[in-house]
Design an enzyme around this catalytic site. Structure first.
Site, PDB file in Angstrom:
ATOM      1  CG  HIS A 114      -1.809   1.129   1.401  1.00 59.19           C
ATOM      2  ND1 HIS A 114      -3.167   1.050   1.208  1.00 59.19           N
ATOM      3  CD2 HIS A 114      -1.560   2.412   1.765  1.00 59.19           C
ATOM      4  CE1 HIS A 114      -3.720   2.233   1.433  1.00 59.19           C
ATOM      5  NE2 HIS A 114      -2.755   3.078   1.789  1.00 59.19           N
ATOM      6  CD  GLU A 115       1.444   3.200   3.693  1.00 54.91           C
ATOM      7  OE1 GLU A 115       1.460   4.291   3.090  1.00 54.91           O
ATOM      8  OE2 GLU A 115       0.468   2.811   4.351  1.00 54.91           O
ATOM      9  CG  HIS A 139      -7.931   6.598   4.870  1.00 54.92           C
ATOM     10  ND1 HIS A 139      -7.651   7.874   5.301  1.00 54.92           N
ATOM     11  CD2 HIS A 139      -6.732   6.020   4.630  1.00 54.92           C
ATOM     12  CE1 HIS A 139      -6.341   8.060   5.320  1.00 54.92           C
ATOM     13  NE2 HIS A 139      -5.758   6.946   4.924  1.00 54.92           N
TER      14      HIS A 139
END
Length: 718
Positions: free
Chosen positions: A362-363, A448
């Protein structure tokens, strides 16, 4: 940008470039159901990429002229992707009088002969502001930003924060001179959360604000990846967590440095035996093992799947820091330091480090997004930014095929959440906060949570509907419209999303733009008339965005027929016309210019394709026709279509016209006097032609000055 600007520039550019440059057209890809490796892109070495960037830089000035940009604007090449057939996609950032333009990025698409075929804009056309001397001082801007912060409390500017002068060019807004200020305070990511505040540099009005930590916010946990093989480097008699095979990525112990500066107290992990960690949080190396393994798997996923070498596609690894801050329930990527940070969690998740495999993916994907579309981290584009990281983080999990952590569509299932996950892609609403269906308020929801729309779309595209078990966990592909269908598989779905992200999305892309981008990517990869593209359209409709395209028939594993000008069948039952919505490109139609397009410079009535006629601002004529149409004999047959007219003309005098003819006889005439804010449905009685075979033609004519554009879509005879 109107066609007058584009074509006038094209003639001038032809003298230098040796070929006419015309923006706003797009050819129809050949249909093929076969998967294309690398999302259709060539693999490039570091040297080859640098050469491509150098070429793009040399072309930047002429490209700016061809696109109608002003004398104060400059383009800087950021990335180049080359298709297997030689088609190039050049991503540019833009400056205005030396100031960065936020929202000024664009992608110029070149045919293999060098001709510009279309452009994907964040802010379309030239940019102009009254001046670049602000009324507010830098100090005033910093103080105003501190007072205006919405995402952090007790906002302050530190010696690491700054107010920078920029031009703000958000989609649909008039560009203004602005300050971009970073403030620090207590927020979702901890005591040192950061927020960007955009202020009008003359009035001090707040233009936008958003969080800077792009990570798994508010919740998190770590993962024990089990016994894994790590790539390390020998240093003297010991070893360090330096991965030479993956861009020399280094994992550091941040030693609880603040998240605003994770390198402040950082030290290198060293070991004399090259055996790292013991699987417990008591050993500081354990979190580093997870991060090193996860980042290596993410690198391999991008390299082996999309021919991408690292975050910026330049073969360079970004440093990573574990044990950042104290009680930090977050992990994030920061483009300003080209680095990734992982917190140790808090009492809310039993102090489990946030180094799960899908979190690493994800990062690192936030970095890939920053290096490509650079989706703004606010509004709908922010939701797409988060969704992209969830999508690719999930794909990394499937790619790694780790028996300890099998692939699934749960985000953060290893993070010790009370309900067993952070987010779910099969039904995002199950977390109680995420959106699963699109609505007009999506841009005002936390990114989010608005990411759920994109996540839901991706799951349905890949897996389809219905209940199933994936990676040992239950999934249920629900829809917002009650539809049921089979997916195209996660590998094809990921290829579509990656190509859309890197080739067609820009910083201001919203969910509607993402739909257009993914439909075009599917057409590029599998064909405009492919089952894959059809399923992409159904998945968007299933999350309440747009309508599904006509079913082309066949299966996702069989190549679809190539579009042609002489169709052998009608894919639109109830419509005597073939391809009346233009979703099969030029199939069934003949045109005197490249009118049938899916360019995002204009908006279709339905689907992604439409006919764009006229708009030159100079004397021109165009025709768009379909022949041998069997008009129904029963009832009262009629021609219906949707028409949008925009014009620079004034008054009711018909200077520019669009005439509709049947067998050469004019049956309707529209002009600049019919200008409308949106599409208007037009109806023409065809009773006189009942039972006959006819030829239909749209004839555009424009006078010598002031442009009028006629957009035609969803044409039907029945």
């Amino acid at each position: 940008m109107n066609r007058k600007t584009a074509l006038a520039a094209a003639v001038a550019a032809a003298l230098t470039l040796g070929t006419a440059v015309v923006a706003g057209t797009q050819s129809v890809a050949l249909a093929s159901g076969a998967a294309q490796p690398g999302a259709g892109f060539q693999a490039m070495s570091t040297t080859g990429r640098l050469a491509a960037l150098d070429q793009a830089g040399k072309e930047a000035a002429e490209a700016a002229k061809a696109l109608g940009l002003g004398p104060d604007e400059r383009l800087a090449a950021k990335d180049v992707l080359v298709d297997n057939d030689g088609t190039r996609h050049v991503r540019y950032d833009r400056t205005y009088r030396g100031l960065p333009v936020l929202g000024g990025d664009l992608v110029v698409h070149h045919a293999k002969n060098g001709r510009i075929t279309s452009t994907s804009w964040a802010h379309q056309g030239a940019i102009q502001v009254a001046g670049v001397t602000p009324s507010l001082s830098t100090q005033d801007a910093s103080k105003a930003a501190e007072r205006s912060a919405k995402h952090v409390k007790q906002a302050r500017t530190t010696n690491l924060d700054s107010s920078k002068l920029v031009v703000w060019a958000a989609a649909g807004k008039v560009p203004v001179l602005a300050y971009r200020t970073t403030v620090t305070g207590a927020g979702e990511a901890g005591a040192n959360s950061q927020e960007a505040v955009l202020l009008d540099a003359n009035t001090g009005a707040v233009l936008d604000s958003y969080q800077l930590e792009q990570g798994v916010s508010g919740t998190g946990n770590g993962v024990n990846v089990g016994q894994v093989t790590l790539e390390t480097s020998q240093s003297g008699s010991g070893y360090t967590l330096t991965d030479a095979l993956h861009g020399s990525t280094v994992v550091y112990d941040s030693n609880n440095s603040p998240q605003s500066n994770p390198a402040q107290n950082a030290t290198t992990f060293t070991d004399t035996t090259d055996n790292w960690g013991d699987g417990t949080t008591a050993n500081r190396e354990s979190a580093a093992v997870d991060a090193s393994y996860g980042l290596a798997k993410t690198w391999d996923f991008y390299k082996n799947t999309f021919n991408r070498s690292g975050i910026r596609n330049d073969g360079r690894g970004a440093p990573a820091y574990v044990h950042v801050d104290n009680q930090l329930l977050n992990a994030f990527y920061d483009d300003s330091c080209f680095c990734m940070s992982f917190g140790d969690g808090s009492s809310q998740n039993n102090n489990t480090p946030l180094t799960a495999l899908d979190v690493s993916g994800h990062e690192m994907t936030h970095g890939v997004t920053a290096a490509t579309a650079n989706l703004d981290y606010s509004g709908e584009s922010g939701g797409l930014n988060e969704s992209t990281s969830d999508i690719m983080g999930t794909m990394v999990e499937f790619y790694a095929n780790d028996p300890v952590n099998p692939g699934n569509y749960y985000i953060g299932e290893k993070l010790n959440m009370g309900n067993g996950y952070l987010r779910r892609m099969d039904d995002p609403t199950l977390d109680g906060s995420s959106l699963g269906c699109y609505n007009s308020n999506a841009g005002s929801v936390d990114v989010h949570y608005s990411s759920g729309i994109g996540n839901h779309f991706f799951y349905l595209t890949a897996e389809g509907t219905g209940a199933k078990t994936i990676g040992g966990l239950p999934h249920n592909g629900t829809t917002c419209n009650g539809d049921t269908f089979t997916g195209i598989g996660r590998d094809k779905a990921a290829a579509v999303w990656y190509r859309a992200l890197t080739t067609y999305m820009t910083s201001t892309t919203d969910y509607n733009g993402a739909r257009t981008a993914t439909l075009q990517a599917a057409a590029d990869l599998y064909g405009a008339n492919s089952q894959e593209r059809y399923i992409v359209s159904k998945a968007w409709a299933a999350v309440s965005l747009g309508t599904a395209l006509p079913d082309p028939g066949g299966s996702t594993s069989s190549p679809s027929p190539s579009p042609s000008g002489s169709p052998t069948g009608n894919p639109n039952p109830g419509n005597a016309l073939v391809n009346g919505g233009f979703e099969q490109g030029t199939t069934g139609w003949t045109q005197s210019a490249n009118d049938i397009t899916n360019s995002n410079q204009q908006t279709p009535h339905g689907g992604s394709w439409y006919a764009w006629m006229m708009g030159y601002g100079s004397a021109n004529t165009e025709t768009l026709a379909q022949n041998n149409i069997a008009v129904p004999a029963a009832g009262s047959p009629k021609l219906t279509f949707w028409l949008k007219v925009t014009t620079a003309e004034t008054g009711t005098t018909p200077y520019d016209t669009l005439k509709v003819t049947v067998n050469g006889a004019t049956v309707a005439t529209y002009s600049n006097a019919n200008a409308s804010a949106g599409y208007v449905q037009k109806t023409v009685n065809l009773s006189a032609y009942a039972g006959q075979t006819v030829n239909l033609q749209f004839n555009g004519q424009e006078d010598a000055s002031l442009a009028t554009t006629f957009l035609v879509d969803d044409v039907k005879i029945g």
